[in-house]
Motif scaffolding. Structure first.
Motif, PDB file in Angstrom:
ATOM      1  N   ALA A 140       0.841  -1.205   0.000  1.00  0.00           N
ATOM      2  CA  ALA A 140       0.000   0.000   0.000  1.00  0.00           C
ATOM      3  C   ALA A 140       0.869   1.246   0.000  1.00  0.00           C
ATOM      4  CB  ALA A 140      -0.929  -0.008   1.215  1.00  0.00           C
ATOM      5  N   PHE A 141       1.943   1.226   0.763  1.00  0.00           N
ATOM      6  CA  PHE A 141       2.854   2.362   0.822  1.00  0.00           C
ATOM      7  C   PHE A 141       3.500   2.596  -0.539  1.00  0.00           C
ATOM      8  CE2 PHE A 141       7.090   4.152   2.057  1.00  0.00           C
ATOM      9  CZ  PHE A 141       6.629   5.354   2.553  1.00  0.00           C
ATOM     10  N   SER A 142       3.944   1.519  -1.175  1.00  0.00           N
ATOM     11  CA  SER A 142       4.574   1.638  -2.499  1.00  0.00           C
ATOM     12  C   SER A 142       3.599   2.190  -3.524  1.00  0.00           C
ATOM     13  CB  SER A 142       5.087   0.268  -2.952  1.00  0.00           C
ATOM     14  OG  SER A 142       6.076  -0.188  -2.073  1.00  0.00           O
ATOM     15  N   GLY A 194       2.645  15.518  -5.723  1.00  0.00           N
ATOM     16  CA  GLY A 194       1.674  15.836  -4.688  1.00  0.00           C
ATOM     17  C   GLY A 194       1.026  14.586  -4.135  1.00  0.00           C
ATOM     18  N   CYS A 195       0.547  14.673  -2.937  1.00  0.00           N
ATOM     19  CA  CYS A 195      -0.149  13.551  -2.313  1.00  0.00           C
ATOM     20  C   CYS A 195      -1.653  13.741  -2.447  1.00  0.00           C
ATOM     21  CB  CYS A 195       0.210  13.467  -0.835  1.00  0.00           C
ATOM     22  SG  CYS A 195       1.901  12.933  -0.550  1.00  0.00           S
ATOM     23  N   PRO A 196      -2.383  12.642  -2.426  1.00  0.00           N
ATOM     24  CA  PRO A 196      -3.841  12.776  -2.449  1.00  0.00           C
ATOM     25  C   PRO A 196      -4.319  13.408  -1.141  1.00  0.00           C
ATOM     26  CG  PRO A 196      -3.217  10.499  -2.049  1.00  0.00           C
ATOM     27  CD  PRO A 196      -1.951  11.255  -2.341  1.00  0.00           C
ATOM     28  N   PRO A 197      -5.513  13.978  -1.131  1.00  0.00           N
ATOM     29  CA  PRO A 197      -6.037  14.557   0.110  1.00  0.00           C
ATOM     30  C   PRO A 197      -6.130  13.494   1.204  1.00  0.00           C
ATOM     31  CG  PRO A 197      -7.449  15.095  -1.751  1.00  0.00           C
ATOM     32  CD  PRO A 197      -6.444  14.098  -2.239  1.00  0.00           C
ATOM     33  N   TYR A 253       1.146   2.807   6.174  1.00  0.00           N
ATOM     34  CA  TYR A 253       0.158   3.834   5.848  1.00  0.00           C
ATOM     35  C   TYR A 253       0.404   5.095   6.677  1.00  0.00           C
ATOM     36  CZ  TYR A 253      -4.452   6.003   5.240  1.00  0.00           C
ATOM     37  OH  TYR A 253      -5.466   6.874   4.970  1.00  0.00           O
ATOM     38  N   LYS A 254       0.748   4.912   7.954  1.00  0.00           N
ATOM     39  CA  LYS A 254       1.058   6.062   8.799  1.00  0.00           C
ATOM     40  C   LYS A 254       2.275   6.812   8.272  1.00  0.00           C
ATOM     41  CE  LYS A 254       2.463   7.594  13.376  1.00  0.00           C
ATOM     42  NZ  LYS A 254       3.286   8.655  12.826  1.00  0.00           N
ATOM     43  N   LYS A 255       3.287   6.076   7.839  1.00  0.00           N
ATOM     44  CA  LYS A 255       4.484   6.708   7.285  1.00  0.00           C
ATOM     45  C   LYS A 255       4.133   7.518   6.042  1.00  0.00           C
ATOM     46  CE  LYS A 255       7.637   3.170   8.982  1.00  0.00           C
ATOM     47  NZ  LYS A 255       8.506   2.050   8.579  1.00  0.00           N
ATOM     48  N   MET A 256       3.242   6.965   5.204  1.00  0.00           N
ATOM     49  CA  MET A 256       2.820   7.672   4.000  1.00  0.00           C
ATOM     50  C   MET A 256       2.075   8.956   4.369  1.00  0.00           C
ATOM     51  SD  MET A 256      -0.016   6.844   1.116  1.00  0.00           S
ATOM     52  CE  MET A 256      -1.222   7.045   2.403  1.00  0.00           C
ATOM     53  N   ARG A 257       1.165   8.877   5.336  1.00  0.00           N
ATOM     54  CA  ARG A 257       0.420  10.057   5.770  1.00  0.00           C
ATOM     55  C   ARG A 257       1.366  11.114   6.340  1.00  0.00           C
ATOM     56  NH1 ARG A 257      -5.289   9.716   6.502  1.00  0.00           N
ATOM     57  NH2 ARG A 257      -5.134  11.167   8.243  1.00  0.00           N
ATOM     58  N   ASP A 258       2.349  10.676   7.133  1.00  0.00           N
ATOM     59  CA  ASP A 258       3.326  11.613   7.693  1.00  0.00           C
ATOM     60  C   ASP A 258       4.114  12.294   6.579  1.00  0.00           C
ATOM     61  OD1 ASP A 258       2.479  10.909  10.247  1.00  0.00           O
ATOM     62  OD2 ASP A 258       4.222   9.639  10.667  1.00  0.00           O
ATOM     63  N   ALA A 259       4.505  11.526   5.553  1.00  0.00           N
ATOM     64  CA  ALA A 259       5.260  12.088   4.427  1.00  0.00           C
ATOM     65  C   ALA A 259       4.405  13.093   3.668  1.00  0.00           C
ATOM     66  CB  ALA A 259       5.740  10.976   3.502  1.00  0.00           C
TER      67      ALA A 259
END
Length: 64
Positions: A3-5, A17-20, A52-58
Motif C-alpha cells: 500500500a505504501f509503495s 503531490g499527495c492525495p487529500p 500507511y502512517k508513514k505515508m500520511r506523515d510524508a
C-alpha cells in the motif's frame, strides 16, 4: 508495504503531490487502535497500517 509503495507511485505520477488525507474522528481512531491491538502478533495488516502512517506523515510533511 504494498500500500505504501502504491501510494508513493500515485504521488509521483501526479507531479509529486499527495492525495487529500482523510480526517478520522477521535472515536474512529480509538476503535481502529483497539482493533489493531487485537490482531495476532506479526499480522501483515499491522505492518501495512504502520506503512500507511508513514505515508500520511510524508504527505503532511510535503504540504508544509
Amino acid at each position: 508495504m504494498a500500500a505504501f509503495s502504491l501510494a508513493l507511485a500515485a504521488c509521483q505520477s501526479t507531479g509529486g503531490g499527495c492525495p487529500p488525507l482523510v480526517a478520522y474522528s477521535l472515536e474512529e481512531q480509538k476503535i481502529a487502535a483497539k482493533q489493531l491491538r487485537a490482531l495476532p502478533q506479526n499480522a501483515p495488516l499491522a505492518a501495512m497500517i504502520v506503512d500507511y502512517k508513514k505515508m500520511r506523515d510524508a504527505c503532511r510533511a510535503s504540504e508544509s
